[in-house]
Design a protein around this motif. Structure first.
Motif, PDB file in Angstrom:
ATOM      1  N   MET A  81       0.858  -1.170   0.000  1.00  0.00           N
ATOM      2  CA  MET A  81       0.000   0.000   0.000  1.00  0.00           C
ATOM      3  C   MET A  81       0.905   1.233   0.000  1.00  0.00           C
ATOM      4  SD  MET A  81      -3.322  -1.071   2.242  1.00  0.00           S
ATOM      5  CE  MET A  81      -2.627  -0.820   3.856  1.00  0.00           C
ATOM      6  N   ALA A  82       0.688   2.107  -0.983  1.00  0.00           N
ATOM      7  CA  ALA A  82       1.537   3.284  -1.144  1.00  0.00           C
ATOM      8  C   ALA A  82       0.952   4.481  -0.405  1.00  0.00           C
ATOM      9  CB  ALA A  82       1.699   3.611  -2.626  1.00  0.00           C
ATOM     10  N   LEU A  83       1.789   5.150   0.362  1.00  0.00           N
ATOM     11  CA  LEU A  83       1.387   6.352   1.085  1.00  0.00           C
ATOM     12  C   LEU A  83       1.450   7.540   0.128  1.00  0.00           C
ATOM     13  CD1 LEU A  83       3.193   5.641   4.462  1.00  0.00           C
ATOM     14  CD2 LEU A  83       0.723   5.644   4.070  1.00  0.00           C
ATOM     15  N   THR A  84       0.398   7.692  -0.633  1.00  0.00           N
ATOM     16  CA  THR A  84       0.341   8.736  -1.655  1.00  0.00           C
ATOM     17  C   THR A  84      -0.593   9.864  -1.199  1.00  0.00           C
ATOM     18  OG1 THR A  84      -1.416   7.471  -2.735  1.00  0.00           O
ATOM     19  CG2 THR A  84       0.831   7.142  -3.532  1.00  0.00           C
ATOM     20  N   PRO A  85      -0.454  11.062  -1.777  1.00  0.00           N
ATOM     21  CA  PRO A  85      -1.296  12.180  -1.360  1.00  0.00           C
ATOM     22  C   PRO A  85      -2.679  12.136  -1.987  1.00  0.00           C
ATOM     23  CG  PRO A  85       0.220  12.898  -3.062  1.00  0.00           C
ATOM     24  CD  PRO A  85       0.576  11.470  -2.750  1.00  0.00           C
ATOM     25  N   GLY A  86      -3.624  12.841  -1.365  1.00  0.00           N
ATOM     26  CA  GLY A  86      -4.984  12.920  -1.884  1.00  0.00           C
ATOM     27  C   GLY A  86      -5.971  13.244  -0.784  1.00  0.00           C
ATOM     28  N   GLY A  87      -7.225  13.261  -1.138  1.00  0.00           N
ATOM     29  CA  GLY A  87      -8.282  13.633  -0.193  1.00  0.00           C
ATOM     30  C   GLY A  87      -8.553  12.612   0.875  1.00  0.00           C
ATOM     31  N   VAL A  88      -7.984  11.397   0.744  1.00  0.00           N
ATOM     32  CA  VAL A  88      -8.133  10.374   1.786  1.00  0.00           C
ATOM     33  C   VAL A  88      -6.742   9.885   2.193  1.00  0.00           C
ATOM     34  CG1 VAL A  88     -10.503   9.691   1.296  1.00  0.00           C
ATOM     35  CG2 VAL A  88      -8.663   8.661  -0.033  1.00  0.00           C
ATOM     36  N   ASP A  89      -5.862  10.840   2.400  1.00  0.00           N
ATOM     37  CA  ASP A  89      -4.490  10.570   2.831  1.00  0.00           C
ATOM     38  C   ASP A  89      -4.511   9.700   4.082  1.00  0.00           C
ATOM     39  OD1 ASP A  89      -1.804  10.730   3.708  1.00  0.00           O
ATOM     40  OD2 ASP A  89      -1.598  12.759   2.899  1.00  0.00           O
ATOM     41  N   GLN A  90      -3.716   8.624   4.072  1.00  0.00           N
ATOM     42  CA  GLN A  90      -3.672   7.714   5.217  1.00  0.00           C
ATOM     43  C   GLN A  90      -2.875   8.277   6.383  1.00  0.00           C
ATOM     44  OE1 GLN A  90      -5.129   4.626   5.502  1.00  0.00           O
ATOM     45  NE2 GLN A  90      -6.127   4.832   3.530  1.00  0.00           N
ATOM     46  N   ASP A  91      -2.082   9.298   6.136  1.00  0.00           N
ATOM     47  CA  ASP A  91      -1.360   9.969   7.221  1.00  0.00           C
ATOM     48  C   ASP A  91      -2.285  11.029   7.793  1.00  0.00           C
ATOM     49  OD1 ASP A  91       0.270  11.355   8.929  1.00  0.00           O
ATOM     50  OD2 ASP A  91       1.961  11.510   7.534  1.00  0.00           O
ATOM     51  N   LEU A  92      -3.098  10.622   8.773  1.00  0.00           N
ATOM     52  CA  LEU A  92      -4.154  11.505   9.278  1.00  0.00           C
ATOM     53  C   LEU A  92      -3.600  12.808   9.852  1.00  0.00           C
ATOM     54  CD1 LEU A  92      -6.604   8.967  10.988  1.00  0.00           C
ATOM     55  CD2 LEU A  92      -6.440   9.646   8.584  1.00  0.00           C
ATOM     56  N   GLU A  93      -2.398  12.775  10.371  1.00  0.00           N
ATOM     57  CA  GLU A  93      -1.836  13.977  10.971  1.00  0.00           C
ATOM     58  C   GLU A  93      -1.561  15.052   9.922  1.00  0.00           C
ATOM     59  OE1 GLU A  93       1.290  13.290  13.750  1.00  0.00           O
ATOM     60  OE2 GLU A  93       0.286  11.563  14.666  1.00  0.00           O
ATOM     61  N   ARG A  94      -1.459  14.672   8.658  1.00  0.00           N
ATOM     62  CA  ARG A  94      -1.235  15.653   7.598  1.00  0.00           C
ATOM     63  C   ARG A  94      -2.529  16.346   7.178  1.00  0.00           C
ATOM     64  NH1 ARG A  94       2.746  12.501   3.386  1.00  0.00           N
ATOM     65  NH2 ARG A  94       0.764  11.546   2.777  1.00  0.00           N
ATOM     66  N   LEU A  95      -3.676  15.820   7.613  1.00  0.00           N
ATOM     67  CA  LEU A  95      -4.948  16.347   7.138  1.00  0.00           C
ATOM     68  C   LEU A  95      -5.323  17.683   7.770  1.00  0.00           C
ATOM     69  CD1 LEU A  95      -7.044  13.048   6.981  1.00  0.00           C
ATOM     70  CD2 LEU A  95      -6.100  14.332   5.064  1.00  0.00           C
ATOM     71  N   GLY A  96      -4.910  17.926   8.995  1.00  0.00           N
ATOM     72  CA  GLY A  96      -5.198  19.203   9.635  1.00  0.00           C
ATOM     73  C   GLY A  96      -6.620  19.336  10.172  1.00  0.00           C
ATOM     74  N   TYR A  97      -7.038  18.384  10.998  1.00  0.00           N
ATOM     75  CA  TYR A  97      -8.366  18.463  11.611  1.00  0.00           C
ATOM     76  C   TYR A  97      -8.508  19.739  12.438  1.00  0.00           C
ATOM     77  CZ  TYR A  97      -8.762  13.412  10.674  1.00  0.00           C
ATOM     78  OH  TYR A  97      -8.812  12.173  10.091  1.00  0.00           O
ATOM     79  N   LYS A  98      -9.690  20.335  12.363  1.00  0.00           N
ATOM     80  CA  LYS A  98      -9.981  21.533  13.162  1.00  0.00           C
ATOM     81  C   LYS A  98     -11.245  21.385  14.007  1.00  0.00           C
ATOM     82  CE  LYS A  98      -7.828  24.918  10.039  1.00  0.00           C
ATOM     83  NZ  LYS A  98      -7.310  23.985   9.027  1.00  0.00           N
ATOM     84  N   ARG A  99     -12.141  20.426  13.644  1.00  0.00           N
ATOM     85  CA  ARG A  99     -13.468  20.415  14.272  1.00  0.00           C
ATOM     86  C   ARG A  99     -13.802  19.127  15.006  1.00  0.00           C
ATOM     87  NH1 ARG A  99     -17.825  20.883  11.111  1.00  0.00           N
ATOM     88  NH2 ARG A  99     -18.879  22.007  12.785  1.00  0.00           N
TER      89      ARG A  99
END
Length: 520
Positions: free
Chosen positions: A473-491
């Motif tokens: 499984m490749a850790l690639t960028p996109g709207g469902v990035d598996q690296d959750l810490e990169r997503l930037g949750y605010k809410r």
């Protein structure tokens, strides 16, 4: 003699008709409704009304094998199917699409009131512009039409989200117990039969519902029930439902790619014995929390370069690579070009005799038009991808030879295969996931005899999983990035594991949710 027989025959027919009418009236009146989609709020895409493959009226039955004309469950009620809309995962749903489909559902429900029960078939991870809890809004509005007495049985995906409002308005609620979802139809049938059992027995709404939020937010690729700890965790559910006084129980992993207060794990149990229901829910919640640090990806993961290096060096076919960050079946836009761009840069694939590779897939409506003009064997050059999500790479100029054309696909519309070097790229008019061998063979592609197959997917669905010789499984960028810490949750509600690794143990005691229609 004739004068005597005819009146007797007529009387008999009238009597039989009355019996049949009586039997029909005794059957419970049950409606069916629901909208289902998984929506990433981290994708720039939006899902409009055309994304939903809506079935209306009796065509809804065709979705459920257990509701075929001759099926036993079909005979157990008078059915009033209204609207069931199902869409491929995607971006947030436009408010106009939601209100249009919701309005039609409510109008259809009003046509055949009253109802004894309602089968509410949803996913649970739909995001809508301007709404934080769409499924909760849906059921509240449905309840406003059908009234407080109707028993609602809600069927969900385990990657859905359960708010207190959805829990309250659902009298019965359940979800899948397998990921991948090989038990989807089985779970829907269980939800429906639980409803019919309560109606036929006269027991009505369960007396108790226990709801426990579990502050864990993990992607499905880390919580597959194929491997531990998910396998053993979900194995605990069914035995608890066999206890006296417990009807059903469920664990929701939740949906990781939406930034809303409801996004987290949840456990529920319900039945007529308060102590048994509470204990069942608490046991599952504690079990879920206790194994939180054991969840790992269902397959080895690496960055794309390492994945490609290993695939090229591998001796066997096919080596599968999941392009996870743009997985359309999790809510990705499906048109991120970053991975394909990186593949085509590699010298190994720039000649026809290089390692064979299939890339599935990239949308390119303009390429489709050119391919249709030149036909199979023709040369084409056109931009593909990044019409929706261009944050990681721009549209890609793809140049090559058309090797196959297929029209009329339900999701893709038109598909073409363009070969450049040793790479065969599936280009679609509209995004489409590639889950089945037939998806490839219909395009004259043989994945079993291909060195590398790259699919926009997370964990492999069963057919691809069984086909693989090896898999990364490749850790690639996109709207469902598996690296959750990169997503930037605010809410989302914090603290949340694994984002807050040192968080204290949460309160995992059962919270009893009032019955729908009650005044508490």
């Amino acid at each position: 003699m004739r004068r005597i027989i005819y009146p007797l025959m007529i009387a008999g027919l009238v009597f039989l008709g009355a019996c049949n009418n009586k039997k029909s009236k005794e059957l419970p009146r049950v409606a069916i409704a629901g909208l289902a989609i998984e929506s990433s709020t981290f994708s720039p895409a939006q899902s409009d009304i055309s994304a939903f493959k809506a079935r209306r009226g009796e065509e809804i039955f065709s979705y459920y094998p257990f509701m075929a004309d001759s099926a036993p469950d079909r005979q157990r009620a008078q059915w009033f199917p209204t609207l069931r809309g199902h869409a491929l995962p995607g971006g947030i749903v436009t408010r106009e699409a939601y209100e249009t489909l919701m309005g039609e559902t409510l109008d259809r429900l009003r046509e055949n009131l009253p109802y004894d029960g309602l089968f509410f078939d949803i996913h649970g991870a739909m995001s809508v512009v301007g709404l934080d809890d769409p499924e909760g809004d849906m059921i509240k509005r449905i309840r406003g039409v059908v009234g407080p007495e109707t028993i609602i049985s809600t069927s969900m995906d385990l990657h859905g989200n359960v708010t207190e409002r959805l829990a309250r308005e659902s009298d019965l609620i359940t979800c899948y117990r397998m990921a991948p979802h090989e038990d989807a139809l089985e779970s829907k049938q269980r939800a429906l039969e639980n409803l019919l059992d309560r109606l036929e027995s006269g027991k009505g709404k369960p007396k108790y519902k226990a709801w426990i939020p579990v502050p864990i937010l993990l992607p499905g690729e880390k919580t597959s029930t194929r491997i531990e700890p998910g396998k053993s965790l979900y194995a605990k559910v069914e035995p608890l439902t066999k206890q006296e006084g417990v009807i059903d129980a469920a664990i929701w992993i939740g949906y990781a790619w939406a930034d809303e207060p409801r996004n987290r794990g949840v456990v529920m149990a319900y039945g007529d014995d308060k102590e048994a229901v509470g204990k069942a829910a608490e046991e599952l919640a504690r079990s879920f929390w206790d194994v939180r640090e054991q969840f790992e990806f269902v397959a080895p993961v690496a960055d794309l370069k390492d994945c490609m290096d290993k695939a090229i060096a591998f001796d066997g076919q096919p080596f599968m690579i999941s392009d996870m960050g743009d997985n359309p079946t999790a809510g990705g836009a499906g048109d991120v070009t970053w991975t394909l761009t990186e593949i085509l840069k590699r010298k190994e694939f720039q000649k026809a005799d290089g390692p064979s590779l299939i890339y599935a897939s990239i949308p390119g409506p303009a390429m489709i038009e050119k391919a249709l003009e030149v036909g199979v064997g023709g040369k084409v050059s056109e931009l593909v991808g990044a019409q929706v999500d261009d944050r990681y790479a721009p549209p890609l100029q793809l140049t090559g030879t058309v090797t196959a054309i297929k029209q009329g696909d339900q999701n893709a519309g038109t598909e073409v295969v363009v070969q450049t070097g040793s790479v065969k790229v599936i280009v679609t008019k509209k995004r489409k996931p590639y889950h089945y061998e037939k998806d490839f063979t219909d395009l004259d592609l043989n994945p079993r005899e291909t060195d590398i197959v790259v699919v926009k997917i997370g964990y492999l669905v069963p057919e691809l999983y069984d086909m693989r010789a090896d898999w990364l499984m490749a850790l690639t960028p996109g709207g469902v990035d598996q690296d959750l810490e990169r997503l930037g949750y605010k809410r989302i509600i914090r603290p949340m594991f694994p984002l807050d690794k040192d968080m204290a143990t949460p309160d995992l005691s059962a919270r009893f949710i009032p019955q729908s229609g009650s005044l508490d």
